[in-house]
Design an enzyme around this catalytic site. Sequence first.
Site, short mmCIF file in Angstrom:
data_model
loop_
_atom_site.label_atom_id
_atom_site.label_comp_id
_atom_site.label_asym_id
_atom_site.label_seq_id
_atom_site.Cartn_x
_atom_site.Cartn_y
_atom_site.Cartn_z
N TYR A 1 0.84 -1.20 0.00
CA TYR A 1 0.00 0.00 0.00
C TYR A 1 0.88 1.25 0.00
O TYR A 1 1.73 1.42 0.86
CB TYR A 1 -0.86 -0.04 1.26
CG TYR A 1 -1.95 0.98 1.37
CD1 TYR A 1 -3.27 0.62 1.12
CD2 TYR A 1 -1.69 2.29 1.79
CE1 TYR A 1 -4.29 1.55 1.26
CE2 TYR A 1 -2.70 3.21 1.92
CZ TYR A 1 -4.00 2.84 1.65
OH TYR A 1 -5.01 3.76 1.79
N TYR B 1 -6.44 3.51 -6.75
CA TYR B 1 -6.48 3.57 -5.28
C TYR B 1 -7.85 3.09 -4.82
O TYR B 1 -8.77 3.87 -4.62
CB TYR B 1 -6.22 5.01 -4.81
CG TYR B 1 -6.25 5.18 -3.32
CD1 TYR B 1 -5.47 4.38 -2.50
CD2 TYR B 1 -7.03 6.16 -2.71
CE1 TYR B 1 -5.48 4.54 -1.12
CE2 TYR B 1 -7.04 6.33 -1.34
CZ TYR B 1 -6.26 5.52 -0.54
OH TYR B 1 -6.27 5.68 0.81
#
Length: 393
Positions: free
Chosen positions: A292, A343
């Site tokens: 991430y 995202y």
Amino acid sequence: MTARTLRGRVAVVGIGETSYYKHGQSPDAEFKLALKAILAACTDAGIGAHEIDGFASYSDDRSEATHLASALGLPRLRSATMQWGGGGGGCCAAVANGAAAIATGQADCVVVFRSLAQGQSGRFGQSTAGGTVSGEKSYLVPYGVISPPQRFAMRARRYMEEHGVRQEALRAIALASYHHAQNNPRAVMQGKPLDAARYDASRWIVEPFHLYDCCMENDGAAAIVLVDAERAGEFAHKPVYLLGAASGASSRFATHAHNSPAYASANFTTLAPELYRMAKVSPSDVGVVQSYENFTGGVVMALAEHGFFTPAQANEFLTLENLIAPDGRLPLNTSGGNLAECYMHGFELVLEAVRQVRGTSCNQAPRNDVALVIGGPMVAPASDLLLGSAATL
């Protein structure tokens, strides 16, 4: 006494996602996006939606489980879990929660998902005007620290100063994500390559983060299908097994005044050892990582805290050549990640890890039996996931 573990007990048998859009540009409502991704995951698994009996999500997803069950015509709903914490720190924990429901007999087929339509519901995490602030904001807003880049830049800058990490290490992470996105037809940034000169010339958002160090904001949805490992051979694709999972935080990491004892940390110092212990693997067994990227500085810290290099080795290890598939030492974010694919609060990283273990990634790593997913560096709670092939069990 049977060991308390998820290792090898649950398998991912389906993955699905919608098209990904720039924030606010989805033609579909958030709930419809969720349904599309779930149905796509079921199709990938070769099952009908009526086989689902559980849902798991995180980051306060608004597509509520009972509404999904009704829309999909499920005969029953047995499990519905929502992981605490905002943003993407729960992307791996949501998978663990769904897996735990299966391993303990509370469900047979769980879909884990995340959906976002920011044109409908507002941009996630955007600061809004208000007369009062409380909690963490009361320590930050009076001093002008309002946005996520400002908050996380302080941790990253401290780490860089303490360990001599150069800007080039952050740049390599961004370049690797954009490099991989060019081969990925799903990626929002496909056809928009990034090189070192363009990175260096891009505007500062807040030092040490340039524009390309910061994640995108997108609309879309992604989902996976989980079943008991004993059923894994019944489905359309090569099964991918859950080897290990961990979530939580180190001591006082989320203290509101930003005075946690290990301030220059991604918050994996206690999680990573638990992850490897459950999975019965070590960092040297991991062939590919999906980390991430809220901001690239957090990835530097997270990779070090997972044992791939010491902080003093970050500059040497974090080069573009080392981070790209197929020839890099540790291929990173092989779909483009949060920076260049989409995202989806990190959930697209889980799907890419599954593709890597299956051997179907657009940027396939040669060592793909063990894939690591890192969720939400620098947040609390954060979470981790290790996925593996049958050969790892």
